[in-house]
Design an enzyme around this catalytic site. Structure first.
Site, short mmCIF file in Angstrom:
data_model
loop_
_atom_site.label_atom_id
_atom_site.label_comp_id
_atom_site.label_asym_id
_atom_site.label_seq_id
_atom_site.Cartn_x
_atom_site.Cartn_y
_atom_site.Cartn_z
N HIS A 129 -56.95 50.62 31.50
CA HIS A 129 -57.74 51.85 31.33
C HIS A 129 -58.85 51.51 30.33
O HIS A 129 -58.67 50.63 29.47
CB HIS A 129 -56.80 52.91 30.74
CG HIS A 129 -57.37 54.28 30.61
ND1 HIS A 129 -58.26 54.62 29.61
CD2 HIS A 129 -57.16 55.42 31.32
CE1 HIS A 129 -58.57 55.90 29.72
NE2 HIS A 129 -57.91 56.41 30.75
N ASP A 207 -50.03 49.36 25.73
CA ASP A 207 -50.45 50.74 25.97
C ASP A 207 -49.38 51.39 26.85
O ASP A 207 -49.30 51.11 28.04
CB ASP A 207 -51.82 50.73 26.67
CG ASP A 207 -52.24 52.10 27.17
OD1 ASP A 207 -51.47 53.07 27.00
OD2 ASP A 207 -53.33 52.20 27.77
N GLN A 210 -48.80 55.47 30.14
CA GLN A 210 -48.33 55.84 31.48
C GLN A 210 -46.85 55.54 31.70
O GLN A 210 -46.34 55.76 32.79
CB GLN A 210 -49.16 55.11 32.54
CG GLN A 210 -50.61 55.57 32.62
CD GLN A 210 -50.74 57.04 32.99
OE1 GLN A 210 -49.86 57.62 33.61
NE2 GLN A 210 -51.83 57.66 32.57
N LYS A 233 -48.73 63.06 27.77
CA LYS A 233 -48.27 62.40 29.01
C LYS A 233 -46.76 62.54 29.16
O LYS A 233 -46.17 62.03 30.12
CB LYS A 233 -48.61 60.90 28.98
CG LYS A 233 -50.06 60.56 28.67
CD LYS A 233 -50.97 60.76 29.84
CE LYS A 233 -52.32 60.11 29.57
NZ LYS A 233 -53.33 60.47 30.56
N CYS A 371 -61.12 56.08 34.93
CA CYS A 371 -61.41 55.35 33.67
C CYS A 371 -60.93 53.90 33.79
O CYS A 371 -60.38 53.34 32.83
CB CYS A 371 -60.76 56.02 32.46
SG CYS A 371 -61.37 57.67 32.16
#
Lengths: 415, 150
Positions: A129, A207, A210, A233, A371
């Site tokens: 991303h 990261d 997600q 999220k 993105c």
């Protein structure tokens, strides 16, 4: 509450959906089918109630007052930190509250200093991303380091052999990668990547935006040095996120912003700073968000983290199977392990048109570059895609309705 | 739909006619379907003509617009987009603005979409994209007018 949600069919789904009143509405005259959970999730009543109760009974600024409300608020805030740390398999001092994943990544990308004085490169993967791409790219520009993008193979998996080559050829300070891709849903082998990065003297930043809702995000088991995610999220409000870092790294990092509470002593001559995590939480932290985030972790525990994961995998597999049968649809990537989302294009039809028309039938999906322009433009040659990202509160019936709506939309757009 | 006589109407009446037709559909999907009928009637722009046009880039879609002055002092608007929904909106602009003089166009405000149920379905970004296209058309007219004055 005993949910007894079946991961493989819609048994028990009604009891879960009652916790999410927002889902029980019509959009453009059709029942809402919310399949944009990779963008943001809905908040269950239990989390909303925690937030409301906090403001109704114990709100006071944290770490600042001797009065009862401040102490109650501080206790709830620090309890939230400890609870979140427990879920992440780390110490409470290794949990820093941020406004979200983006802020967390930017903080480390700007403030972390490599131990290797001859560090000359950083690596990200082609799956990233923009949030986990641009901050590292900009750091490289500032330092004059090489910015390396590890490619993925045609399935959408990271090419670990190439990663090792890059690590062999450069003095890499940090490898930054997503746990789960926000476009392809690729689940990266973080434990393996940690091993490879560390063997070559590099750190690993993960990261987890997600993955946090449905994967097992135990930072100590994953072996990463830093990890970040956003509350929204995973059923919590926006504006709260976490940067999790190993104590050995955090203790050497300088503050990335300055202000109240993060200091030890301040004088007109010099300022000394508090220890982590407070050192990195300048100003009033989003303590109500942190308390709500902790409640979201507890809610997921109640549903059952394994149930959430298994159900979301079944929903995604089912959607993929159905989508593959829709003429003209091409699904991007076929990674070894996919979770959370999948993206597709329809031959001859613009993704924006599909998403807009699906919305007119009550189906919420994401369209655009997600993105992730480097991934779409440089790996797949697709500027825009449509993405679906079911959560455990979605039903198999909704997937069927989405497929029917998509077929109807394609027929209309193809004329 | 038949808009062959629309140029004979004033801009306001022409816009009102299209708006009434849109709002005769009472759900968003039907209004989209109607918008796609407009898209289908927009003359495709050749690659060469696109290169002669101004490209308006907005998130998720591209549009090209060009204005040509006619011998009788009116203007013709040409437009194209890579998405059907924007094509539909562009066809409405072409219908409403072509065949009018500079004063009429510069005083106009095409706002059909904004006054239908589609307004909610269109993102702010999309609506601002349409506004940018309209602004580009007006800027081209001002430019063409200034060239004539020179």
């Amino acid at each position: 509450m005993n949910y007894q949600l079946n991961p493989q069919d819609d048994t028990g789904i009604e009891s879960v959906r009652k916790d999410f009143p927002i889902l029980d509405q019509k959009v453009n005259g059709h029942p809402l089918i919310y399949l944009d959970n990779a963008a943001t999730t809905q908040i269950p009543v239990a989390v909303l109630n925690t937030l409301m109760e906090h403001y109704q009974t114990q709100n006071g600024n944290v770490h600042r007052g001797n009065h009862t409300l401040s102490q109650k608020s501080t206790a709830a805030f620090e309890h939230a930190r400890a609870n979140i740390a427990r879920h992440l398999g780390v110490n409470a001092d290794e949990v820093i509250f941020t406004s979200g994943t983006t802020a967390a990544i930017n903080s480390v990308a700007s403030s972390w200093q490599p131990e290797d004085s001859e560090c000359n490169a950083l690596i990200v993967t082609a799956l990233e991303h923009h949030s986990n791409f641009i901050p590292w790219q900009q750091r490289c520009i500032r330092e004059g380091w090489d910015f390396l993008v590890c490619p993925i193979d045609e399935s959408g998996d990271i090419d670990i052999n190439l990663l090792e080559c890059m690590l062999n050829e450069h003095r890499v300070g940090m490898v930054a990668c997503a746990h789960v891709s926000n476009v392809l849903g690729t689940v990266n082998p973080i434990e393996k990547l940690s091993e490879v990065a560390h063997e070559h003297g590099s750190l690993l930043f993960v990261d987890a935006a997600q993955s946090i809702r449905h994967e097992n995000v135990d930072a100590s088991k994953l072996g990463c040095d830093f990890l970040s995610f956003s509350g929204h999220k995973m059923l919590a409000p926006t504006g709260i996120g976490v940067l999790c870092g190993k104590e050995e790294h955090l203790s050497k990092m300088s503050p990335f912003s300055f202000g109240g509470e993060m200091v030890d002593r301040v004088s007109s001559i010099e300022t000394t700073f508090a220890d982590p995590p407070i050192r990195f939480e300048a100003g009033t932290p989003n303590y109500s968000g942190a308390i709500a985030l902790s409640a979201a972790f507890d809610y997921l525990d109640e549903i059952g983290k394994d149930t959430v994961r298994e159900r979301e995998l079944h929903l995604l597999d089912y959607a993929q199977e159905k989508l593959a049968c829709v003429p003209l649809v091409r699904i991007l990537g076929h990674p070894r392990e996919r979770a959370g989302c999948l993206s597709f294009v329809v031959e001859g039809v613009h993704p924006f048109d599909i998403a807009a028309l699906l919305d007119s039938l009550g189906v919420a999906v994401r369209s655009g570059n997600l993105c992730a322009q480097p991934l779409l433009n440089e790996t797949f040659d697709d500027r825009f895609v449509v993405r679906i990202s079911p959560a455990f509160y979605n039903s198999f019936t909704e997937i069927n309705a989405f497929i029917s709506s998509l077929e109807c939309v394609i027929q209309l757009l193809r004329g | 739909m038949d808009y062959t006589e629309i140029r004979a109407l004033s801009f306001a009446d022409a816009q009102q006619k299209i708006l009434v037709d849109f709002n005769s559909f009472d759900d968003v999907f039907s209004q989209y379907t109607f918008l796609l009928d407009f898209a289908a009637k927009l003359e495709p722009m050749s690659e060469e003509d696109r290169n002669r046009s101004i490209k308006v880039e907005k998130c998720q879609s591209d549009a090209w617009v060009r204005v040509e002055k006619q011998d009788d002092g009116t203007f013709e608007v040409f437009a194209e987009s890579d998405t059907l929904i924007v094509r539909g909106a562009l066809k409405i602009m072409v219908l409403l603005l072509s065949g009018r003089n500079a004063k009429e166009i510069l005083e106009s405000n095409v706002c059909v979409i904004e006054n239908t149920d589609l307004a909610l379905a269109f993102s702010d970004e999309r609506l601002s994209g349409l506004a940018a296209i309209q602004k580009t058309i007006k800027e081209q007219i001002i430019y063409l007018q200034s060239k004539i004055s020179d």
